[in-house]
Design an enzyme around this catalytic site. Structure first.
Site, short mmCIF file in Angstrom:
data_model
loop_
_atom_site.label_atom_id
_atom_site.label_comp_id
_atom_site.label_asym_id
_atom_site.label_seq_id
_atom_site.Cartn_x
_atom_site.Cartn_y
_atom_site.Cartn_z
N ASP A 166 9.52 2.92 -0.52
CA ASP A 166 8.34 3.44 0.21
C ASP A 166 8.52 3.02 1.88
OD1 ASP A 166 6.29 4.46 1.42
OD2 ASP A 166 4.56 3.69 0.20
N LYS B 10 4.69 8.85 8.69
CA LYS B 10 4.30 8.29 9.83
C LYS B 10 5.18 8.84 11.03
CE LYS B 10 1.20 4.92 8.13
NZ LYS B 10 1.39 4.36 7.01
N TYR C 260 0.76 -1.26 -0.09
CA TYR C 260 -0.02 -0.19 0.10
C TYR C 260 0.84 1.16 0.11
CZ TYR C 260 -3.25 3.47 1.67
OH TYR C 260 -4.43 4.67 1.84
C1 LIG Z 1 0.55 4.52 5.65
C2 LIG Z 1 1.24 4.33 4.24
C3 LIG Z 1 1.35 5.49 3.30
C4 LIG Z 1 0.34 6.60 3.39
O1 LIG Z 1 0.45 7.44 4.05
P1 LIG Z 1 -0.83 8.33 4.74
O2 LIG Z 1 0.09 9.45 5.51
O3 LIG Z 1 -1.99 7.78 5.08
O4 LIG Z 1 -1.25 9.08 3.11
C5 LIG Z 1 2.06 5.31 2.18
N1 LIG Z 1 2.81 3.93 2.14
C6 LIG Z 1 2.85 3.29 3.21
C7 LIG Z 1 4.20 2.21 3.20
C8 LIG Z 1 2.23 3.40 4.30
O5 LIG Z 1 2.28 2.64 5.16
#
Ligand SMILES: *Cc1c(COP(=O)(O)O)cnc(C)c1O
Length: 430
Positions: free
Chosen positions: A239, A267, A144
């Site tokens: 990511d 995060k 994701y």
């Molecule tokens: C949470 C997450 C996102 C999206 O971040 P948001 O701040 O919710 O838009 C993208 N990539 C990864 C791996 C994530 O865990």
């Protein structure tokens, strides 16, 4: 357990908020029942609207590596509140956090702050396309990367929980440019690159998959990715929105010693405030406006509050031994859970990378593929989730989310969790 206030708030919430939640992962669709409403967080605990206390393993879905209301983060925010909330211009703290990020993740030579992980991945892909002059991108099944149109294909997290991997409202033309490969399948990667390699702008990957529960990379997978991207001139994007400053101080890239071309973070970097960032090689990053022709902007990007919280948090987690201790606590927790599951005769296994973990109701181990995650016993998970909740432990309301331990989780909280798990395992249908 009395949930009267939560139930009342939920009834009100659904009247004006779709599904009563501002992010689908907060709903209890994957486990049944109504979502709880919270009024406070204290260290490792969440306090709900009915004053029930829970040991928190969600940590706001990752950011709260120091637990709730860490004194340094709160003090930094209090200080910034008196200085101003937004200037629409640059601040010294932005310079400091950029310097710190580049120091902790040396593959990042230049970095830009945004306000969410979604924005970070969206922007990284745009700059990768601008840099290569190519359109096609590659992602992996079960990963994701936020709710970016072109990335909502076989996506993890809420998209999995809802059993609705592809979203309505995304034109087919947007996802036609997205190739999806199986995670941790080096052979599939090789045959794909042999045919399509020279058309690929970028590959985006969670170096530790954290949105199909927690699935570490198998040996050789990230190495192969690096090799093929280099060979074909494709940009490799890690990511690390979840794994950055979470699985190790330098993120997954320091753990597995692979240098991506671009990295996205979020995060943890905000210490609980909305922030994201993307960065990498100077040569690529200097294509972004105002220097180059790739447009990217944000009114509240580099928010003084978010940056203050992030800097305070980074200072705490940079202290020697912080991550070793956090990982050791996580191991203690997982060993204890495994022991209790074995005693109860429940097929169960766990994955761990640093302070990030996954629990799986399955006999097949290790869990390293999407199909294995999907074949886990979600019915058992639902029972386990509710039993843990009744015994004061808050887990993510989905079998497909990773769990997080914070530095506020001490021996007492771990023991409380293991006692709850013992009851939960014993109550599961055989
Ligand atoms: C949470 C997450 C996102 C999206 O971040 P948001 O701040 O919710 O838009 C993208 N990539 C990864 C791996 C994530 O865990």
């Amino acid at each position: 357990m009395n949930n009267e206030n939560s139930r009342h708030l939920y009834d009100l919430a659904v009247q004006h908020i779709p599904g009563g939640v501002n992010s689908p992962v907060r709903a209890f669709k994957g486990v049944g029942g109504n979502p709880l409403f919270f009024k406070a967080g204290q260290d490792a605990y969440l306090i709900d609207a009915d004053d029930n206390r829970y040991v928190d393993y969600v940590g706001a879905f990752g950011p709260l590596i120091l637990g709730h209301c860490h004194e340094d983060v709160v003090a930094a925010l209090r200080n910034q509140l008196q200085q101003g909330l937004a200037f629409g211009a640059s601040t010294e703290a932005e310079v400091q956090i950029a310097e710190k990020i580049c120091e902790l993740m040396p593959s990042i030579e230049k970095v830009r702050l945004v306000t969410s992980g979604t924005e970070a991945t969206m922007s990284a892909i745009r700059v990768a396309r601008g840099y290569t002059g190519r359109d096609a991108i590659v992602k992996f099944e079960g990963c994701y990367h936020g709710h970016v149109d072109g990335l909502l294909v076989k996506a993890g997290s809420g998209a999995l929980t809802l059993g609705d991997p592809d979203s309505l409202g995304v034109p087919k033309a947007y996802t036609d440019l997205t190739h999806v490969l199986p995670y941790n399948d080096t052979a599939a990667l090789e045959s794909f690159f042999a045919v399509n390699g020279d058309d690929i702008a970028c590959v985006i990957v969670e170096p530790v998959a954290g949105n199909m529960n927690c699935v570490p990379p198998v040996p050789g997978f990230l190495e192969a990715l690096r090799e093929h991207c280099t060979k074909h001139g494709a940009v490799l994007i890690f990511d690390e929105v979840m794994t950055g400053f979470r699985v190790a101080l330098g993120g997954a890239q320091s753990l597995y010693k692979i240098e991506p071309d671009l990295t996205t973070i979020g995060k943890v970097i905000g210490g609980g405030l909305p922030v994201g960032a993307f960065g990498g090689k100077t040569e690529i990053m200097e294509l972004i406006a105002p220097l180059g022709g790739v447009y990217q902007a944000g009114t509240l990007a580099g928010s003084p509050l978010a940056v203050a919280a992030g800097l305070a948090m980074l200072n705490v987690i940079s202290k020697p031994g912080f991550f070793d201790e956090l990982a050791a606590r996580t191991t203690t927790l997982l060993n204890g859970l495994q022991e209790r599951a074995n005693q109860a005769g429940i097929p169960f296994t766990t994955n761990q990378v640093g302070a990030m973990f996954g629990c799986f109701f399955t006999e097949k181990k290790p869990v390293s593929h999407f199909s294995q995650v999907m074949s886990c016993d979600t019915e058992r998970f639902k029972h386990y989730f509710h039993s843990m909740l009744d015994n004061g432990v808050y887990l993510a309301p989905s079998a497909f989310e990773a769990g997080f331990v914070s530095s506020a989780h001490g021996d007492k909280e771990i023991q409380l969790t293991l006692d709850a798990a013992e009851k939960a395992f014993a109550s599961l249908p055989k």
